[in-house]
Design a protein around this motif. Structure first.
Motif, PDB file in Angstrom:
ATOM      1  N   TRP A   1      73.214  66.649  -0.310  1.00 17.99           N
ATOM      2  CA  TRP A   1      72.823  68.061  -0.394  1.00 17.99           C
ATOM      3  C   TRP A   1      73.237  68.767   0.890  1.00 17.99           C
ATOM      4  CZ3 TRP A   1      72.103  69.288  -5.060  1.00 17.99           C
ATOM      5  CH2 TRP A   1      71.462  68.435  -5.955  1.00 17.99           C
ATOM      6  N   ARG A   2      73.782  69.963   0.781  1.00 18.88           N
ATOM      7  CA  ARG A   2      74.228  70.721   1.950  1.00 18.88           C
ATOM      8  C   ARG A   2      73.059  71.037   2.887  1.00 18.88           C
ATOM      9  NH1 ARG A   2      78.570  72.976   3.451  1.00 18.88           N
ATOM     10  NH2 ARG A   2      79.594  72.749   1.436  1.00 18.88           N
ATOM     11  N   THR A   3      71.898  71.338   2.334  1.00 18.21           N
ATOM     12  CA  THR A   3      70.800  71.843   3.154  1.00 18.21           C
ATOM     13  C   THR A   3      69.616  70.886   3.272  1.00 18.21           C
ATOM     14  OG1 THR A   3      69.820  72.969   1.260  1.00 18.21           O
ATOM     15  CG2 THR A   3      71.381  74.235   2.612  1.00 18.21           C
ATOM     16  N   ALA A   4      69.790  69.629   2.872  1.00 15.68           N
ATOM     17  CA  ALA A   4      68.665  68.695   2.960  1.00 15.68           C
ATOM     18  C   ALA A   4      69.151  67.256   3.025  1.00 15.68           C
ATOM     19  CB  ALA A   4      67.727  68.869   1.769  1.00 15.68           C
ATOM     20  N   ALA A   5      68.366  66.438   3.682  1.00 14.98           N
ATOM     21  CA  ALA A   5      68.600  65.000   3.735  1.00 14.98           C
ATOM     22  C   ALA A   5      67.245  64.349   3.983  1.00 14.98           C
ATOM     23  CB  ALA A   5      69.580  64.640   4.849  1.00 14.98           C
ATOM     24  N   ALA A   6      67.136  63.086   3.616  1.00 10.65           N
ATOM     25  CA  ALA A   6      65.853  62.404   3.789  1.00 10.65           C
ATOM     26  C   ALA A   6      66.083  60.961   4.196  1.00 10.65           C
ATOM     27  CB  ALA A   6      65.034  62.473   2.501  1.00 10.65           C
ATOM     28  N   VAL A   7      65.064  60.395   4.830  1.00 11.43           N
ATOM     29  CA  VAL A   7      65.043  58.969   5.144  1.00 11.43           C
ATOM     30  C   VAL A   7      63.778  58.387   4.537  1.00 11.43           C
ATOM     31  CG1 VAL A   7      66.422  59.229   7.242  1.00 11.43           C
ATOM     32  CG2 VAL A   7      63.928  59.279   7.408  1.00 11.43           C
ATOM     33  N   ARG A   8      63.858  57.085   4.216  1.00  4.70           N
ATOM     34  CA  ARG A   8      62.722  56.444   3.559  1.00  4.70           C
ATOM     35  C   ARG A   8      62.475  55.062   4.134  1.00  4.70           C
ATOM     36  NH1 ARG A   8      64.455  52.490   0.199  1.00  4.70           N
ATOM     37  NH2 ARG A   8      66.611  52.574  -0.500  1.00  4.70           N
ATOM     38  N   ASP A   9      61.250  54.604   3.936  1.00  4.27           N
ATOM     39  CA  ASP A   9      60.851  53.249   4.299  1.00  4.27           C
ATOM     40  C   ASP A   9      61.681  52.281   3.451  1.00  4.27           C
ATOM     41  OD1 ASP A   9      59.620  50.728   4.434  1.00  4.27           O
ATOM     42  OD2 ASP A   9      57.596  51.557   4.354  1.00  4.27           O
ATOM     43  N   PRO A  10      62.466  51.402   4.065  1.00  7.94           N
ATOM     44  CA  PRO A  10      63.330  50.511   3.284  1.00  7.94           C
ATOM     45  C   PRO A  10      62.564  49.465   2.485  1.00  7.94           C
ATOM     46  CG  PRO A  10      63.392  49.894   5.585  1.00  7.94           C
ATOM     47  CD  PRO A  10      62.600  51.176   5.498  1.00  7.94           C
ATOM     48  N   ASP A  11      61.298  49.236   2.823  1.00 10.91           N
ATOM     49  CA  ASP A  11      60.501  48.240   2.120  1.00 10.91           C
ATOM     50  C   ASP A  11      59.701  48.826   0.958  1.00 10.91           C
ATOM     51  OD1 ASP A  11      61.379  46.228   3.874  1.00 10.91           O
ATOM     52  OD2 ASP A  11      59.821  46.761   5.322  1.00 10.91           O
ATOM     53  N   ALA A  12      59.682  50.131   0.834  1.00  9.88           N
ATOM     54  CA  ALA A  12      58.928  50.781  -0.236  1.00  9.88           C
ATOM     55  C   ALA A  12      59.820  50.960  -1.463  1.00  9.88           C
ATOM     56  CB  ALA A  12      58.418  52.141   0.237  1.00  9.88           C
ATOM     57  N   PRO A  13      59.219  51.054  -2.640  1.00  5.81           N
ATOM     58  CA  PRO A  13      60.022  51.283  -3.845  1.00  5.81           C
ATOM     59  C   PRO A  13      60.730  52.631  -3.780  1.00  5.81           C
ATOM     60  CG  PRO A  13      57.663  51.115  -4.374  1.00  5.81           C
ATOM     61  CD  PRO A  13      57.799  50.978  -2.888  1.00  5.81           C
ATOM     62  N   PHE A  14      61.809  52.747  -4.542  1.00  4.27           N
ATOM     63  CA  PHE A  14      62.529  54.019  -4.623  1.00  4.27           C
ATOM     64  C   PHE A  14      63.158  54.129  -6.003  1.00  4.27           C
ATOM     65  CE2 PHE A  14      65.749  51.032  -3.438  1.00  4.27           C
ATOM     66  CZ  PHE A  14      66.930  51.491  -4.000  1.00  4.27           C
ATOM     67  N   ASP A  15      63.464  55.358  -6.385  1.00  6.47           N
ATOM     68  CA  ASP A  15      64.125  55.615  -7.662  1.00  6.47           C
ATOM     69  C   ASP A  15      65.624  55.412  -7.460  1.00  6.47           C
ATOM     70  OD1 ASP A  15      65.636  56.981  -9.676  1.00  6.47           O
ATOM     71  OD2 ASP A  15      63.861  58.150 -10.201  1.00  6.47           O
ATOM     72  N   PRO A  16      66.239  54.419  -8.106  1.00 13.28           N
ATOM     73  CA  PRO A  16      67.655  54.142  -7.872  1.00 13.28           C
ATOM     74  C   PRO A  16      68.589  55.270  -8.324  1.00 13.28           C
ATOM     75  CG  PRO A  16      66.803  52.742  -9.623  1.00 13.28           C
ATOM     76  CD  PRO A  16      65.646  53.493  -9.061  1.00 13.28           C
ATOM     77  N   HIS A  17      68.161  56.094  -9.285  1.00 18.00           N
ATOM     78  CA  HIS A  17      69.039  57.176  -9.732  1.00 18.00           C
ATOM     79  C   HIS A  17      68.987  58.372  -8.788  1.00 18.00           C
ATOM     80  CE1 HIS A  17      71.478  59.725 -12.204  1.00 18.00           C
ATOM     81  NE2 HIS A  17      70.518  60.641 -12.189  1.00 18.00           N
ATOM     82  N   SER A  18      67.798  58.778  -8.385  1.00 14.66           N
ATOM     83  CA  SER A  18      67.700  59.947  -7.508  1.00 14.66           C
ATOM     84  C   SER A  18      67.855  59.562  -6.039  1.00 14.66           C
ATOM     85  CB  SER A  18      66.356  60.655  -7.706  1.00 14.66           C
ATOM     86  OG  SER A  18      65.298  59.853  -7.207  1.00 14.66           O
ATOM     87  N   GLY A  19      67.591  58.296  -5.707  1.00 10.23           N
ATOM     88  CA  GLY A  19      67.625  57.853  -4.320  1.00 10.23           C
ATOM     89  C   GLY A  19      66.356  58.173  -3.564  1.00 10.23           C
ATOM     90  N   VAL A  20      65.390  58.812  -4.204  1.00 11.78           N
ATOM     91  CA  VAL A  20      64.171  59.262  -3.550  1.00 11.78           C
ATOM     92  C   VAL A  20      63.187  58.106  -3.393  1.00 11.78           C
ATOM     93  CG1 VAL A  20      62.166  60.790  -3.767  1.00 11.78           C
ATOM     94  CG2 VAL A  20      64.455  61.628  -4.338  1.00 11.78           C
ATOM     95  N   GLY A  21      62.719  57.920  -2.166  1.00 10.18           N
ATOM     96  CA  GLY A  21      61.739  56.891  -1.881  1.00 10.18           C
ATOM     97  C   GLY A  21      60.377  57.238  -2.436  1.00 10.18           C
ATOM     98  N   LYS A  22      59.615  56.216  -2.780  1.00  9.86           N
ATOM     99  CA  LYS A  22      58.266  56.407  -3.314  1.00  9.86           C
ATOM    100  C   LYS A  22      57.198  56.046  -2.283  1.00  9.86           C
ATOM    101  CE  LYS A  22      59.810  55.682  -8.030  1.00  9.86           C
ATOM    102  NZ  LYS A  22      59.641  54.919  -9.273  1.00  9.86           N
ATOM    103  N   GLY A  23      57.633  55.807  -1.048  1.00  9.60           N
ATOM    104  CA  GLY A  23      56.715  55.510   0.046  1.00  9.60           C
ATOM    105  C   GLY A  23      56.857  56.569   1.124  1.00  9.60           C
ATOM    106  N   MET A  24      56.690  56.162   2.365  1.00  7.54           N
ATOM    107  CA  MET A  24      56.813  57.115   3.476  1.00  7.54           C
ATOM    108  C   MET A  24      58.239  57.638   3.588  1.00  7.54           C
ATOM    109  SD  MET A  24      53.962  57.810   4.833  1.00  7.54           S
ATOM    110  CE  MET A  24      54.770  58.806   6.049  1.00  7.54           C
ATOM    111  N   ARG A  25      58.347  58.962   3.708  1.00 13.03           N
ATOM    112  CA  ARG A  25      59.653  59.632   3.793  1.00 13.03           C
ATOM    113  C   ARG A  25      59.586  60.753   4.820  1.00 13.03           C
ATOM    114  NH1 ARG A  25      60.866  62.818  -0.899  1.00 13.03           N
ATOM    115  NH2 ARG A  25      63.074  62.560  -0.459  1.00 13.03           N
TER     116      ARG A  25
END
Length: 150
Positions: free
Chosen positions: A59-83
């Motif tokens: 995304w041009r105007t956004a980026a995120a980082v996530r806890d690598p040990d928490a689950p995430f949605d493989p299609h959206s890339g969005v983490g389901k834990g601390m972000r």
């Protein structure tokens, strides 16, 4: 029920800060390229909303980082834990943060970690030793304050 949350950080360059904070915290930069491809293919978004980031669409105007040990949605890339979500805003940072992160590396590691954080682009703002607690006040590459604790 506990409320899920992410911490949002206003910035000028979300991808630069995502790279910095991923390195600072041992987090992973979220890969939103599959979601973006689907949205582009279906005409929901246009190319001007994207940018090339490390060889993939982001995304041009956004980026995120996530806890690598928490689950995430493989299609959206969005983490389901601390972000941490970094979002572009037009105005520059002008005053001290009202909220900041404390990174706890431990009494034997925090000074070496502060050196490593400097190599990633952080700046030391001061060192403190109060009531048995030791920490180094630092700023990320855009000047957002955080503490590196012992």
């Amino acid at each position: 029920m506990a409320v899920k949350f992410k911490i949002c950080i206003d910035c000028a360059d979300p991808h630069r800060l995502a790279d910095f904070w991923a390195g600072a915290m041992g987090y992973e930069v979220e890969d939103h390229s599959a979601l973006i491809a689907t949205l582009l293919e279906n005409g929901v978004v246009t190319e001007d909303l994207t940018v090339d980031v490390h060889g993939r669409k982001g995304w041009r105007t956004a980026a995120a980082v996530r806890d690598p040990d928490a689950p995430f949605d493989p299609h959206s890339g969005v983490g389901k834990g601390m972000r941490l979500l970094f979002q572009t805003v037009p105005e520059p940072k002008t005053v001290k943060n009202r909220l900041h992160l404390d990174l706890h590396y431990g009494p034997d590691a925090y000074e070496a970690e502060a050196d490593r954080l400097e190599s990633l682009g952080a700046t030391r703002l001061g060192a403190y030793d109060e009531d048995g607690a030791k920490w180094i006040l630092m700023a990320d590459p855009e000047g957002n304050e955080f503490c590196c604790h012992g």
